[in-house]
Design a protein around this motif. Structure first.
Motif, mmCIF file in Angstrom:
data_model
loop_
_atom_site.group_PDB
_atom_site.id
_atom_site.type_symbol
_atom_site.label_atom_id
_atom_site.label_comp_id
_atom_site.label_asym_id
_atom_site.label_seq_id
_atom_site.Cartn_x
_atom_site.Cartn_y
_atom_site.Cartn_z
ATOM 1 N N SER A 308 41.128 37.230 40.389
ATOM 2 C CA SER A 308 40.131 36.672 41.281
ATOM 3 C C SER A 308 39.004 37.682 41.425
ATOM 4 O O SER A 308 39.223 38.887 41.312
ATOM 5 C CB SER A 308 40.808 36.358 42.618
ATOM 6 N N THR A 377 36.833 34.683 44.842
ATOM 7 C CA THR A 377 36.554 33.474 44.071
ATOM 8 C C THR A 377 37.866 32.769 43.726
ATOM 9 O O THR A 377 38.945 33.334 43.888
ATOM 10 C CB THR A 377 35.787 33.822 42.782
ATOM 11 N N ILE A 378 37.758 31.537 43.245
ATOM 12 C CA ILE A 378 38.940 30.725 42.938
ATOM 13 C C ILE A 378 39.871 31.495 42.006
ATOM 14 O O ILE A 378 39.439 31.989 40.972
ATOM 15 C CB ILE A 378 38.527 29.415 42.250
ATOM 16 N N THR A 380 42.421 32.495 39.158
ATOM 17 C CA THR A 380 42.618 31.922 37.839
ATOM 18 C C THR A 380 43.734 32.691 37.135
ATOM 19 O O THR A 380 44.082 33.784 37.553
ATOM 20 C CB THR A 380 41.294 31.987 37.038
ATOM 21 N N ASN A 397 38.024 35.405 33.672
ATOM 22 C CA ASN A 397 36.969 34.958 34.564
ATOM 23 C C ASN A 397 36.332 33.727 33.948
ATOM 24 O O ASN A 397 35.684 33.817 32.908
ATOM 25 C CB ASN A 397 35.933 36.079 34.711
ATOM 26 N N PRO A 398 36.529 32.554 34.577
ATOM 27 C CA PRO A 398 36.014 31.319 33.980
ATOM 28 C C PRO A 398 34.520 31.401 33.687
ATOM 29 O O PRO A 398 34.040 30.821 32.716
ATOM 30 C CB PRO A 398 36.284 30.266 35.056
ATOM 31 N N ARG A 462 49.184 28.052 36.187
ATOM 32 C CA ARG A 462 48.032 27.567 36.945
ATOM 33 C C ARG A 462 48.458 26.586 38.046
ATOM 34 O O ARG A 462 47.878 26.526 39.104
ATOM 35 C CB ARG A 462 47.058 26.884 35.964
ATOM 36 N N LYS A 496 36.298 23.912 31.082
ATOM 37 C CA LYS A 496 35.671 24.702 32.135
ATOM 38 C C LYS A 496 34.865 23.759 33.012
ATOM 39 O O LYS A 496 34.164 22.884 32.511
ATOM 40 C CB LYS A 496 34.734 25.734 31.507
ATOM 41 N N THR A 511 35.501 27.110 37.323
ATOM 42 C CA THR A 511 36.953 27.183 37.229
ATOM 43 C C THR A 511 37.421 26.509 35.942
ATOM 44 O O THR A 511 36.691 25.712 35.350
ATOM 45 C CB THR A 511 37.616 26.572 38.492
ATOM 46 N N VAL A 513 40.193 24.016 34.309
ATOM 47 C CA VAL A 513 41.192 23.032 34.746
ATOM 48 C C VAL A 513 41.716 22.240 33.545
ATOM 49 O O VAL A 513 41.098 22.225 32.488
ATOM 50 C CB VAL A 513 40.611 21.999 35.760
ATOM 51 N N LEU A 525 36.545 19.658 45.116
ATOM 52 C CA LEU A 525 35.685 20.827 45.306
ATOM 53 C C LEU A 525 34.360 20.411 45.940
ATOM 54 O O LEU A 525 33.872 21.035 46.881
ATOM 55 C CB LEU A 525 35.421 21.528 43.971
ATOM 56 N N SER A 609 43.878 22.484 44.308
ATOM 57 C CA SER A 609 44.759 22.720 43.159
ATOM 58 C C SER A 609 44.541 21.673 42.089
ATOM 59 O O SER A 609 44.142 20.583 42.359
ATOM 60 C CB SER A 609 46.202 22.682 43.609
#
Ligand code: GTP
Length: 609
Positions: A308, A377-378, A380, A397-398, A462, A496, A511, A513, A525, A609
């Motif tokens: 993060s 931050t979110i 990951t 880091n996305p 994840r 992404k 992020t 997903v 979000l 999530s």
């Protein structure tokens, strides 16, 4: 104390089964700490540990105990030989199994504590296997037998069934009433072997842990494997080759107690003028300088599973945050830190953690112990992306993954875990549903006794780092226990997702997903942001996009906010106060492009999530 009179052991248990309380009782019983010293759980030292009632960092304490190999109490036998016992406390939570394996490396035995009412739980299983694989002698301790719902016979049957432990080996105790406690240390002495090691070889020791003390400098916890370590000795690090002079050496009794020497098989501390804990690598071998020695097998290095970004809540505090992180990592070497810059949030750090609780604890310590205000931050996990040309990158880091990279992404992989879940059988249905929602794959479904089932699932990491445990607890009325171990990477369909404010992507909110979940996560979000961003002087559009495709969108209409509107002229102090208050409010905002985002918005995003 020759090695024959030393025992090194730890206590392993599922969270809350009474490990720390039992440790306290043993320390009291041996006079190492005074009874009713007013601070329960002596070994849990960190403020977060006290608040959350969990052990995060393992601690060690040395005790002395007289024991003769017959039935008479030692007090009636002044000549009973005295033993030196090192108790190495271990954390119980899944995130810290790395700390557990570290503690076990210095032990020859372990007390496996199981709650007499709750029975074997997920972490009991995980910890048992850690100890078993390290070849430790295991003493089962069925604790909390004072509870009205205690059912020690059922627990014995579970231990037999799951671990093939002979029921006659189990000790029955209550760390609360003291019942059965007098059998514990005699069992430690009789059933756990003394540490192996060569007394007359040059000194060789394993570095178990290190921390920085403002007055004393770096303090290393070590287990002396061969030889003896004296004050004044010259020692060297096998990892760095640097040499040091031993300035102080002693035992934790339980405070640092200088003894001038540590013999083969003993566990204690060494101060040797190291300047930073970076020199004291955990798992390193320290040995007599100028002698060639084989390094001891170290530990499995900590694997960072959750990353993060951490940014100062107020841009100007970068130095303060940097200082706070530096200080904290001195005592928590399991966090990785690299500098990172975000267009939205400015300068900050990318930190790697062992798990989500570890991350939470780190944040809490930053704020409580170092007064740092952070935006994170979110979280990951480390993904692996392969490009069309066959090159691979690990993405922590996305934002670093360009939305439309010049190179085509050919494949992606994500880390998975094998989760063990234990639940009363009536909850099997909902738990199976939860696991399949989280893209899990069932590996095992068995019953451990008449009432309880054990489920094993392979799950993408994840899917469990965000809110899985809370959800699991809530659908099982708190009864589920859960543990996991790392497993391999699996190929997956990942994308992404960018968040755009007024058309501008906010890098700190990007992020990664699963493609099938993108729509839902995007919606969530965007909704969260709409709720937490206050209306501003202009309209704000909030969008979630995958590549160039917008998948969710909300608009916040403009508003003029006049804090003075309610002051009908007049009262100047009130007016000042309000303006101050508004300023204060602003401080906790992050301006991203032209949009002010409150700190809470970032916190809320963590929960999607
Ligand atoms: P972690 O450090 O988080 O892994 O927990 P732990 O296993 O060290 O558990 P801890 O010693 O903190 O005990 C958990 C709770 O159980 C506390 O509230 C204790 O007071 C209680 N407890 C411990 N031993 C006994 C016992 O023998 N009987 C009863 N009734 N309660 C106990």
């Amino acid at each position: 104390y020759p090695p024959e009179r030393v025992r090194n052991f730890s206590i392993i248990a599922h969270v809350d089964h009474g490990k720390s309380t039992l440790a306290d009782r043993l320390l009291e019983l041996t006079g190492t700490i005074k009874k009713g010293h007013g601070q329960p759980q002596y070994l849990d030292k960190l403020q977060v540990e006290r608040e959350r009632g969990i052990t995060v960092k393992a601690q060690t304490a040395t005790m002395f105990y007289r024991h003769a190999n017959n039935q008479l109490p030692a007090s009636d036998q002044p000549d009973a030989p005295s033993y030196l016992l090192n108790l190495i406390d271990t954390p119980g939570h899944v995130d810290f199994s790395y700390e557990v394996s570290r503690s076990l490396a210095a032990c020859q035995g372990a007390l496996l504590v199981v709650d007499a009412a709750q029975g074997v739980q997920a972490q009991t299983i995980a910890n048992f296997y850690l100890a078993f694989e390290s070849n430790l002698s295991i003493i089962p301790v069925i604790n909390k037998i004072d509870q009205p719902t205690a059912d020690p016979d059922n627990v014995k049957a579970q231990l037999k069934r799951l671990f093939d432990i002979d029921p006659s080996e189990a000790l029955l105790t209550s760390a609360k009433t003291g019942q059965g406690l007098s059998q514990v240390l005699p069992a430690v002495i009789e059933r756990i072997p003394s540490p192996p090691g060569k007394c007359d070889s040059p000194v060789r020791m394993l570095l178990l842990d290190s921390y920085y003390d403002e007055y004393k400098g770096v303090i290393c916890h070590v287990a002396v494997v061969d030889g003896a370590l004296h004050k004044g000795d010259k020692i060297a690090s096998a990892a760095t080759g640097r040499t040091y002079e031993v300035l102080d050496v002693g035992i934790m009794h339980p405070e640092l107690t200088p003894t001038g020497v540590l013999y083969t098989g003993q566990v204690g501390y060494v101060i040797s003028g190291m300047r930073s804990t970076k020199e004291a690598r955990i798992g390193d071998t320290l040995h007599q300088a100028k002698s060639i020695v084989e390094p001891l097998p170290g530990f499995k290095p900590a694997r960072h599973m959750v990353f993060s970004g951490l940014y100062p809540a107020d841009g100007s505090d970068f130095d303060a945050l940097s200082h706070a992180i530096e200080k904290l990592t001195c005592n928590d070497a399991s966090v990785s830190v690299t500098k990172e810059t975000s267009t939205a949030l400015g300068m900050g750090f990318r930190c790697g953690f062992l798990g989500l609780l570890h991350m939470d604890v780190f944040h809490q310590r930053l704020e409580q112990e170092h007064g740092a205000q952070v935006i994170s931050t979110i979280p990951t996990v480390p993904y692996i992306f392969e490009y069309g040309d066959g090159s691979k990158v690990q993405v922590e880091n996305p934002a670093a993954l360009a939305s439309n990279p010049g190179k085509r992404i050919a494949a992606c992989w994500e880390p998975t875990v094998i989760a063990t879940i234990i639940i009363p059988s009536e909850y099997v249905g909902p738990v199976i549903m939860l696991c399949s929602e989280r893209r899990g794959e069932q590996q095992e479904y068995t019953f451990i006794d008449a009432q309880r089932a054990l489920l094993k699932y392979r799950l993408p990491l994840r899917e469990i780092i965000v809110d899985f445990y809370n959800e699991l607890k809530s659908i099982t009325s708190g009864y589920a226990t859960f543990d996991y171990e790392d497993s391999e990477y699996q190929q997956s369909d990942l994308v992404k997702m960018d968040i755009l404010l007024n058309g501008q992507p906010v890098d700190a909110m990007a992020t990664i997903v699963h493609n099938q979940k993108a729509q839902r996560v995007g919606r969530e979000l965007v909704d969260k942001l709409k709720k937490f961003i206050e209306r501003q002087m202009f309209e704000i559009t909030i969008q979630a996009a995958v590549g160039s495709k917008v998948i969710a969108r909300e608009t916040l209409s403009a508003m003029r906010k006049n804090v003075l509107a309610k002051c009908y002229g007049g009262d100047i102090t009130r007016k000042k106060k309000l303006l101050e208050k508004q300023k204060e409010g602003k401080k906790r905002m992050k301006r991203v492009g032209s949009v002010d985002i409150p700190q809470e918005a970032f916190h809320e995003l963590l929960k999607v999530s």
